[in-house]
Design a protein around this motif. Sequence first.
Motif, PDB file in Angstrom:
ATOM      1  N   ARG A   1      -5.235  -7.786  -0.853  1.00  0.00           N
ATOM      2  CA  ARG A   1      -6.283  -6.842  -1.256  1.00  0.00           C
ATOM      3  C   ARG A   1      -6.937  -6.187  -0.051  1.00  0.00           C
ATOM      4  O   ARG A   1      -7.197  -4.983  -0.039  1.00  0.00           O
TER       5      ARG A   1
ATOM      6  N   SER B   1       0.847  -1.198   0.000  1.00  0.00           N
ATOM      7  CA  SER B   1       0.000   0.000   0.000  1.00  0.00           C
ATOM      8  C   SER B   1       0.887   1.255   0.000  1.00  0.00           C
ATOM      9  O   SER B   1       0.547   2.253  -0.635  1.00  0.00           O
TER      10      SER B   1
ATOM     11  N   THR C   1      -5.380   2.578   1.167  1.00  0.00           N
ATOM     12  CA  THR C   1      -4.845   3.436   0.116  1.00  0.00           C
ATOM     13  C   THR C   1      -5.902   4.403  -0.400  1.00  0.00           C
ATOM     14  O   THR C   1      -7.089   4.079  -0.413  1.00  0.00           O
TER      15      THR C   1
ATOM     16  N   THR D   1      -6.350   3.485  -6.350  1.00  0.00           N
ATOM     17  CA  THR D   1      -6.772   2.077  -6.454  1.00  0.00           C
ATOM     18  C   THR D   1      -7.982   1.890  -7.351  1.00  0.00           C
ATOM     19  O   THR D   1      -8.420   0.764  -7.580  1.00  0.00           O
ATOM     20  N   GLN D   2      -8.534   3.001  -7.884  1.00  0.00           N
ATOM     21  CA  GLN D   2      -9.795   2.871  -8.628  1.00  0.00           C
ATOM     22  C   GLN D   2      -9.676   1.939  -9.830  1.00  0.00           C
ATOM     23  O   GLN D   2     -10.601   1.217 -10.158  1.00  0.00           O
TER      24      GLN D   2
ATOM     25  N   PRO E   1      -8.445   6.263  -2.614  1.00  0.00           N
ATOM     26  CA  PRO E   1      -9.249   5.688  -3.702  1.00  0.00           C
ATOM     27  C   PRO E   1      -8.709   6.028  -5.099  1.00  0.00           C
ATOM     28  O   PRO E   1      -8.773   5.201  -5.999  1.00  0.00           O
TER      29      PRO E   1
ATOM     30  N   TYR F   1      -6.962  -2.122  -0.058  1.00  0.00           N
ATOM     31  CA  TYR F   1      -8.181  -1.343  -0.276  1.00  0.00           C
ATOM     32  C   TYR F   1      -8.631  -0.589   0.964  1.00  0.00           C
ATOM     33  O   TYR F   1      -9.371   0.375   0.868  1.00  0.00           O
ATOM     34  N   SER F   2      -8.160  -1.009   2.144  1.00  0.00           N
ATOM     35  CA  SER F   2      -8.557  -0.246   3.336  1.00  0.00           C
ATOM     36  C   SER F   2      -7.585   0.893   3.627  1.00  0.00           C
ATOM     37  O   SER F   2      -7.923   1.848   4.298  1.00  0.00           O
TER      38      SER F   2
END
Lengths: 390, 390
Positions: free
Chosen positions: B336, B307, B343, B348-349, B345, B340-341
Motif C-alpha cells: 500500500r 502500481s 499512483t 486509487t480512489q 489518485p 498510494y505514493s
Amino acid sequence: MPAVSGASDLFQLLRDGQPRTRTELADLFGVARSTVALRVEALMELGLVAPVDDAVSTGGRPSSRFALRTETKAVLGVDIGASHLRVGLTDLSGARLVDASRDLLVSEGPEAVLDTVAELGAELLQRAGRSADDLLAIGIGVPGPVEHSTGRPINPPIMPGWHGFDVPGYLHARFGVPVLVDNDVNVMSVGEREAAWPDVEDLIFVKVATGIGAGIICNGALLRGADGVAGDIGHIRVPRGADMLCRCGNYGCLEAVAAGPAVARKLQASGHAAEDSLGVVALVNQGDHEALQLVRQAGRDVGEVLSACLSMMNPAVIVIGGAMALTGEHFIAGVREVIYSRTMPLATQHLQIVQSASGLDAGVVGASMLAIQHALSPESIDGMLAGVSP
Amino acid sequence: MPAVSGASDLFQLLRDGQPRTRTELADLFGVARSTVALRVEALMELGLVAPVDDAVSTGGRPSSRFALRTETKAVLGVDIGASHLRVGLTDLSGARLVDASRDLLVSEGPEAVLDTVAELGAELLQRAGRSADDLLAIGIGVPGPVEHSTGRPINPPIMPGWHGFDVPGYLHARFGVPVLVDNDVNVMSVGEREAAWPDVEDLIFVKVATGIGAGIICNGALLRGADGVAGDIGHIRVPRGADMLCRCGNYGCLEAVAAGPAVARKLQASGHAAEDSLGVVALVNQGDHEALQLVRQAGRDVGEVLSACLSMMNPAVIVIGGAMALTGEHFIAGVREVIYSRTMPLATQHLQIVQSASGLDAGVVGASMLAIQHALSPESIDGMLAGVSP
C-alpha cells in the motif's frame, strides 16, 4: 410483444452479413415460419433488413433471402483533439460516406466546439444525401478522461470548461440520437483494431504526443477499468526520470521523460527550434543527430513501461500512434530494443510492435465503430422495434 | 432438431436460478407453449431442470414452474501445488460436498500425480453417494504455464516430466468427462472472485510464494493473453534488483527480489533459520525485527510493480495471496505504501488492497468454477442434448 422482441435476436444473427431464407431462420430459432415472417417484416419496416437481390440464381423470381442492410442508415464519428476537429459519416458497415475537418481549439469550451460538431454533422448528412432520420447514433472521442456511464468529461487537464459537461445531452438535443463519448485513446484503439487488426483479441494502442496514454483491448473488448482510467500509463514511474517533475505533481513519470514536450525542451536547450512533437518529428526527418538520439531514448523509456504492461497483459500487438510515432522507425526501434531485452521470451515470441496504420484517421474510425456497435446492440434494436407494430 | 437445440438457450436463461412457468418461458422466447414443453422435457431428462416444489403457494396442485437443478450433478475441482494436492467435489451451484488433500510432490510426474487425482476423485464421489454418471466436468490448476487450447503444461519450471503432457486426455480416459486445465494463479483468481468479490469486474490476484504471479480478471473475465502468459509479473524489472540474477536468466526481476526464497536467503545470511516462505512467515509471527523489515520491503517491491499494473488496468480490487500473504498486514502495508505514493489518485480512489479471503482453498474453488462454467456452457448443453430425443 414476443414476436417483435424475438426480432432483435434474429437481427443479431443477421449481423454476420449472411443472407438467409425465412425457412432457414425458422430452423435456426426453432420457431414457426410465420413467426419468423413477422419478425423479418418488423426489421424491414425499420430499414435494417432487406431482401437480397439474387434474381440471377433464382431465375427472376422475387428473392426469398434476407440480409442485414448496412447502407440505408448512418452514424457520425467525431474526433475532438486539442486543436482540431475531424468528423466522418459512415454507413453501418463502417464504410466512410463523407468527412470534414476544422482547426479548432478544444479550450474554446464545449458549446463552441459542439456547435461546430453539429454544424459539420448537418453538412455531412446533406452532402451524403441523407436525412436526419437516417442517423442512428453519434460516437465522439475527446482528449481527456470521461465518465463512461454519463459521457461527461471528468477533470480533463487540457479541456477547460468541459468538466462535467453533458456532451451526450447537448448533441442529443440537436440530433435526437444516442451519443457515445469516450477518451480519445480508447476510441483510437477501437479504430486501429477495426482498421488493421480485426481478428486480434489483445492489443495495446499507445498514443505518444503531448501526453502519453494507452487504449487497451483485452479478450476482444475495450478495457475501461473500475474508474474508467485504464490505460493511463503516462504516469508510471521510469528510473531515468527520478528528478523530473511531471505536470501531475509526481516525479519521474513516463510522460515527463518521453512525451513530445520533454524531447522538444531538450532540443531547445541545445539551440534547436522545436516547439512541440511535430517540431521534433521535423528535426528527425531532417536527420538531426541529437533529435534522433533523443527520440530513440524516448522510445526506450516508453519500452521500459510497455515491457511491464506486456508481462502483465501478454498482448498480440502493440501499436504506437500519436505525433511522435511519425518519427517512424527511430522511436519504435527504441521501444523494441528495451522490450526484447527485458521481457520473457514466451510473451514476445509472437508479439508485433508496429506503427499506427490508420494514423490521424484512427479517431474518426473508432468513434464511428462505437456508434455502430451501440446502434446495432440488442438494447437499441429492441428500442427501435418498440415503435413498430408486429 | 431445432426444438432441442432451442433447449440450450432456455437452459442459459434458467441459469439465473429463477423458476418460471412454461407460459412465461414461451413469452420470453416468442415461441409456442408446446415448443417450450418439449425443451423443458429434454432438460428434465438430463436432470438439469426440475419442477419447483411450490405446493404451498398453489394449494397442493403439482407445480408448473421449472428451475435449474444444481444439486443432482457434480464437478471435481483439483488444485495441484508444488508439494500438495487438494480435491473438492461440488454441486453445480459451487457448494462443496466433500473434499480431500494429500501431500504429494508435483515433481513425481504426471502419471503418479494424476493417478492420485483419479483415486481421490473416485473416493469423493463414493463418499458423497454419487455415481460416475453424476460427474459433469473436472477443473484443474497446476503450478506452471498451460497451453489454453489443449490443457497441456508448457515448459513448466517446477514440473519436470509434465511438458506437453495430455492432462485432459489422461483424466478423460478415467472419468469420460471434459477436463479443464489452467495455471494455478489463474484458477485462484477465479476462485477468489467467486468467493469474495462476485460483483467485481476488474480484479488482480497476486500470488507471492516461491514465485510471484498474477491472475487477472478484466471486464469480468479471466485474461489469458495472446500466448496464455498474461499475469506473469514476477519477471518485471524493479530498480532495487539491478544486480540480482533471477532464475529466468535476467537481472532485477521482481521475483528475484521479493519472493519467499529471496527474503529467506537474506535472513539465512544473518543467521536466521528460514528455509522458505513459511519459514519467513514464522519469523514474522515471532516478531523478529529483521524479518519484519525485509517482508515490508518485499511488499514495497511488489507495490512498485503493482502500481504500474494498476495505472494500466485500473482494477477495483488487488488481492494478495500465496504463503507470503500469511505475514498479514506487514507485507500488505509495504504494498500500500508504494501504491498510494506512486499512483494517480483517480486510479486509487476506490481501490481495495486486501489479503486473500479464500486462502489455501482458492485453488479448489476456482478449479470447480472453471468446471461448472464449462459444464453449463451452451456447447456442453448442446452436446448433452444431442443424446436426448425431443
